[in-house]
Design a protein around this motif. Structure first.
Motif, PDB file in Angstrom:
ATOM      1  N   PRO A 197      43.791  46.189  68.668  1.00  0.00           N
ATOM      2  CA  PRO A 197      44.335  45.361  69.748  1.00  0.00           C
ATOM      3  C   PRO A 197      43.257  44.703  70.602  1.00  0.00           C
ATOM      4  O   PRO A 197      43.458  43.589  71.093  1.00  0.00           O
ATOM      5  CB  PRO A 197      45.164  46.358  70.572  1.00  0.00           C
ATOM      6  N   VAL A 198      42.119  45.369  70.793  1.00  0.00           N
ATOM      7  CA  VAL A 198      41.060  44.788  71.621  1.00  0.00           C
ATOM      8  C   VAL A 198      40.484  43.546  70.953  1.00  0.00           C
ATOM      9  O   VAL A 198      40.271  42.515  71.602  1.00  0.00           O
ATOM     10  CB  VAL A 198      39.945  45.817  71.894  1.00  0.00           C
ATOM     11  N   LEU A 199      40.249  43.628  69.652  1.00  0.00           N
ATOM     12  CA  LEU A 199      39.703  42.483  68.914  1.00  0.00           C
ATOM     13  C   LEU A 199      40.680  41.304  68.958  1.00  0.00           C
ATOM     14  O   LEU A 199      40.296  40.173  69.261  1.00  0.00           O
ATOM     15  CB  LEU A 199      39.413  42.873  67.471  1.00  0.00           C
ATOM     16  N   LEU A 200      41.940  41.569  68.671  1.00  0.00           N
ATOM     17  CA  LEU A 200      42.942  40.502  68.696  1.00  0.00           C
ATOM     18  C   LEU A 200      43.125  39.960  70.107  1.00  0.00           C
ATOM     19  O   LEU A 200      43.316  38.759  70.309  1.00  0.00           O
ATOM     20  CB  LEU A 200      44.271  41.015  68.151  1.00  0.00           C
ATOM     21  N   GLY A 201      43.055  40.862  71.083  1.00  0.00           N
ATOM     22  CA  GLY A 201      43.179  40.432  72.468  1.00  0.00           C
ATOM     23  C   GLY A 201      42.043  39.521  72.885  1.00  0.00           C
ATOM     24  O   GLY A 201      42.248  38.526  73.588  1.00  0.00           O
ATOM     25  N   LEU A 202      40.834  39.842  72.443  1.00  0.00           N
ATOM     26  CA  LEU A 202      39.682  38.996  72.759  1.00  0.00           C
ATOM     27  C   LEU A 202      39.816  37.617  72.118  1.00  0.00           C
ATOM     28  O   LEU A 202      39.482  36.606  72.737  1.00  0.00           O
ATOM     29  CB  LEU A 202      38.387  39.669  72.280  1.00  0.00           C
ATOM     30  N   VAL A 203      40.311  37.575  70.880  1.00  0.00           N
ATOM     31  CA  VAL A 203      40.532  36.291  70.215  1.00  0.00           C
ATOM     32  C   VAL A 203      41.548  35.470  71.000  1.00  0.00           C
ATOM     33  O   VAL A 203      41.359  34.270  71.225  1.00  0.00           O
ATOM     34  CB  VAL A 203      41.008  36.502  68.767  1.00  0.00           C
ATOM     35  N   TYR A 204      42.614  36.115  71.433  1.00  0.00           N
ATOM     36  CA  TYR A 204      43.638  35.436  72.229  1.00  0.00           C
ATOM     37  C   TYR A 204      43.066  34.902  73.541  1.00  0.00           C
ATOM     38  O   TYR A 204      43.289  33.741  73.921  1.00  0.00           O
ATOM     39  CB  TYR A 204      44.790  36.397  72.504  1.00  0.00           C
ATOM     40  N   VAL A 205      42.314  35.742  74.238  1.00  0.00           N
ATOM     41  CA  VAL A 205      41.755  35.354  75.539  1.00  0.00           C
ATOM     42  C   VAL A 205      40.755  34.212  75.386  1.00  0.00           C
ATOM     43  O   VAL A 205      40.791  33.227  76.135  1.00  0.00           O
ATOM     44  CB  VAL A 205      41.080  36.567  76.220  1.00  0.00           C
ATOM     45  N   ILE A 206      39.861  34.331  74.405  1.00  0.00           N
ATOM     46  CA  ILE A 206      38.795  33.333  74.248  1.00  0.00           C
ATOM     47  C   ILE A 206      39.318  32.024  73.660  1.00  0.00           C
ATOM     48  O   ILE A 206      39.045  30.944  74.196  1.00  0.00           O
ATOM     49  CB  ILE A 206      37.662  33.897  73.374  1.00  0.00           C
ATOM     50  N   VAL A 207      40.073  32.132  72.581  1.00  0.00           N
ATOM     51  CA  VAL A 207      40.503  30.924  71.873  1.00  0.00           C
ATOM     52  C   VAL A 207      41.677  30.250  72.568  1.00  0.00           C
ATOM     53  O   VAL A 207      41.629  29.046  72.872  1.00  0.00           O
ATOM     54  CB  VAL A 207      40.860  31.246  70.407  1.00  0.00           C
TER      55      VAL A 207
END
Length: 236
Positions: A154-164
């Motif tokens: 979830p952290v990796l996917l969350g970071l992708v969501y936040v950044i992209v």
């Protein structure tokens, strides 16, 4: 529910990840102090600090750290099985954990947002930013709690969501702003503060309606997802 909330709060605040919440608020206030005490006009630094650092970075990152931790850590270490074995409706597990995530995220964000708003324009802007950041805390926390039940990363996917999505697309592609939590929170903060220093990119009606849709939708998703877990911690 109160027992679940207390255990979650104690576990969250007792972990090292809580220390990860401190640098961004300190950085945000520190950066705001530099132009404020060098006599730079507030209109020249408010948008970069409040929007780019506050709503685009601090708020979603804090929510990501907290939101993925209130259930994600228990799933990772297997202790979720002890909770699932209790005769509790799944919403009685998800809701108190979500409320803890919202409370910690909102409290962490409120202090730097208020200080920066007060430095820029006074208490009215500071209070407006608290309102907007609290709305953002509710929405981001709901999304990330649900994400911790959907994915093993979830952290990796969350970071992708936040950044992209929140960091790039919602600021560069106007058509995506209607689906941006950042824009909802910013518009509500703008409305609450009535400050010329803020400018929302979606209408207030859209911000309110979509905020309700996102919060209810992801809460329902989180509850439904937890219902699919068996007592072994795997999805059925």
């Amino acid at each position: 529910m109160s027992t679940v909330a207390w255990i979650t709060t104690r576990g969250l605040l007792g972990r090292r990840r809580f220390l990860l919440l401190l640098p961004l608020p300190i950085l945000m206030v520190g950066i705001a102090l530099i132009p404020r005490f060098n006599g730079i006009n507030a209109s020249d630094w408010t948008q970069p600090v409040i929007v780019a650092l506050g709503f685009t970075t601090l708020l979603p990152i804090v929510a990501l750290i907290v939101g993925t931790g209130v259930l994600g850590a228990e799933i990772d270490d297997g202790t979720i099985t002890h909770i699932l074995s209790k005769p509790l409706a799944r919403w009685r597990i998800v809701v108190p954990k979500l409320l803890v995530a919202i409370g910690v995220t909102a409290a962490t964000a409120a202090v730097p947002f208020y200080i920066v708003g007060a430095l820029a324009s006074g208490p009215r802007l500071g209070l407006g930013l608290i309102v907007g950041s609290t709305v953002g805390a509710v929405l981001y926390s709901t999304i990330f709690v649900a994400l911790s039940l959907i994915s093993r990363r979830p952290v990796l996917l969350g970071l992708v969501y936040v950044i992209v999505w929140e960091g790039l697309l919602s600021n560069l592609v106007s058509g995506t702003r209607v689906l941006s939590v950042q824009q909802y929170a910013l518009t509500i903060a703008d409305k609450a503060s009535s400050s010329p220093l803020l400018s929302g990119n979606v209408s207030f009606t859209v911000a309110v309606v979509m905020s309700i849709v996102v919060a209810v939708g992801f809460l329902a998703l989180a509850i439904r997802r937890l219902e699919s877990f068996s007592v072994t911690g795997e999805t059925s």
